[in-house]
Enzyme design. Sequence first.
Site, PDB file in Angstrom:
ATOM      1  CG  ASP A  46      -1.726   1.296   1.306  1.00 49.70           C
ATOM      2  OD1 ASP A  46      -2.693   1.424   0.533  1.00 49.70           O
ATOM      3  OD2 ASP A  46      -1.383   2.180   2.113  1.00 49.70           O
ATOM      4  CE1 TYR A  51       0.791   7.914   3.442  1.00 49.35           C
ATOM      5  CE2 TYR A  51       1.287   5.852   2.332  1.00 49.35           C
ATOM      6  CZ  TYR A  51       0.478   6.595   3.164  1.00 49.35           C
ATOM      7  OH  TYR A  51      -0.644   6.024   3.728  1.00 49.35           O
ATOM      8  CE  LYS A  77      -3.539   5.105   1.771  1.00 46.22           C
ATOM      9  NZ  LYS A  77      -2.203   4.506   1.509  1.00 46.22           N
ATOM     10  N   GLY A 234      -1.325   1.463  10.481  1.00 43.34           N
ATOM     11  CA  GLY A 234      -0.753   1.989  11.724  1.00 43.34           C
ATOM     12  C   GLY A 234      -1.015   1.125  12.942  1.00 43.34           C
ATOM     13  CB  SER A 238       2.398   7.036  15.148  1.00 41.45           C
ATOM     14  OG  SER A 238       1.269   7.484  14.438  1.00 41.45           O
ATOM     15  N   GLY A 239       4.160   3.974  15.935  1.00 39.82           N
ATOM     16  CA  GLY A 239       5.449   3.476  16.391  1.00 39.82           C
ATOM     17  C   GLY A 239       5.616   3.320  17.879  1.00 39.82           C
ATOM     18  CG  LEU A 241       1.285   0.049  20.698  1.00 42.46           C
ATOM     19  CD1 LEU A 241       0.038  -0.426  19.966  1.00 42.46           C
ATOM     20  CD2 LEU A 241       1.328  -0.546  22.103  1.00 42.46           C
ATOM     21  CB  ALA A 242       6.901  -1.024  17.150  1.00 42.46           C
TER      22      ALA A 242
END
Length: 336
Positions: A46, A51, A77, A234, A238-239, A241-242
């Site tokens: 995707d 972007y 998109k 996501g 946005s990061g 959680l990682a």
Amino acid sequence: MSLTDLIPGRLGFGTAPLGNMFRAIPDDEARATVEAAWDHGISFYDSAPFYGAGLAEQRLGEVLAGKPRDSYVLSTKVGRVILDEHETSARDLGEKGGLFEHGNPNKIVHEWTAEATERSIEDSLKRLRTDRLDIVWVHDIAQDFLGDLWLQKFEEARTGAFRVLSRLRDEGVIKAWGLGVNRTEPIELALALDEPRPDGFLLAGRYTLLDHGHALQRLLPLAQEQGVGMVVGGPYSSGVLAGGTHFEYQQAPAEIIERVGRLKDLAAQHGVGIKAAALQFSLAHPAAVAVIPGATRPSRTAEDTAALDEHIPAAFWADLRAAGLVSPAAPLPHGA
């Protein structure tokens, strides 16, 4: 076409980070990351013109141009047209200011009319170096980018982009279309229309371990009722959680950091990886067809693939529920 029938596998690859989101990524690192995704069997990709002002599409297209076109599913998109001229002032991105400051310097026109939609698709095909798209999402017609103008722009999309994409689907030029947004309300409005009717939606950041309650109230019951599928964007919020520091594309506030800490502590007690918990939670809802985490390093794809396959004991999900860290209405893996 049903997204379930169209999208291969439950793990896809989101390319927003390849547009130099948050940092400037060397071209060879971006290329190696996409190649790593391919080597790990990922066949759903995707992207979006937004972007990095076309940069992510260019980088993705460079790699996929060397792969058999029938061996992967590709989505991008509409809503942004990238111009040849360069931007000379700061971009107005609503709540997302500075998001792609390291991307291409080209000017971006935000427009959801029929003419802009057709031009956007033509330009994306060139950047992606392909002859066709499988899925097209109508991008960001929501409050976070447009503020009080979002309903006006939604109407522009309804009479423009929606109708163009519906026609292209009916003609067999594309296989499916829908909305790709960070808010639930535009999707709810689209699903309430008599025509044109979307095939599904890409919901970014709104069905994660950290943020899912609002989506469960109205949107997801409506999606199940109508049989439309959800691609979860996501999934790591946005990061944050990682291992990152961003939430909602900004520096995470203290209350989010605290909640993430509680989630990680509980995961550690059960020997569970937080990435595994995040991905498997997002996919547990019956409407979820696939999840598309982004990556900018080749090793991240291996981590995502392993996280999807990691065994998580039912006791973890039960404790998660008991601690109030997930909504009582959220479906959990394996019926936990």
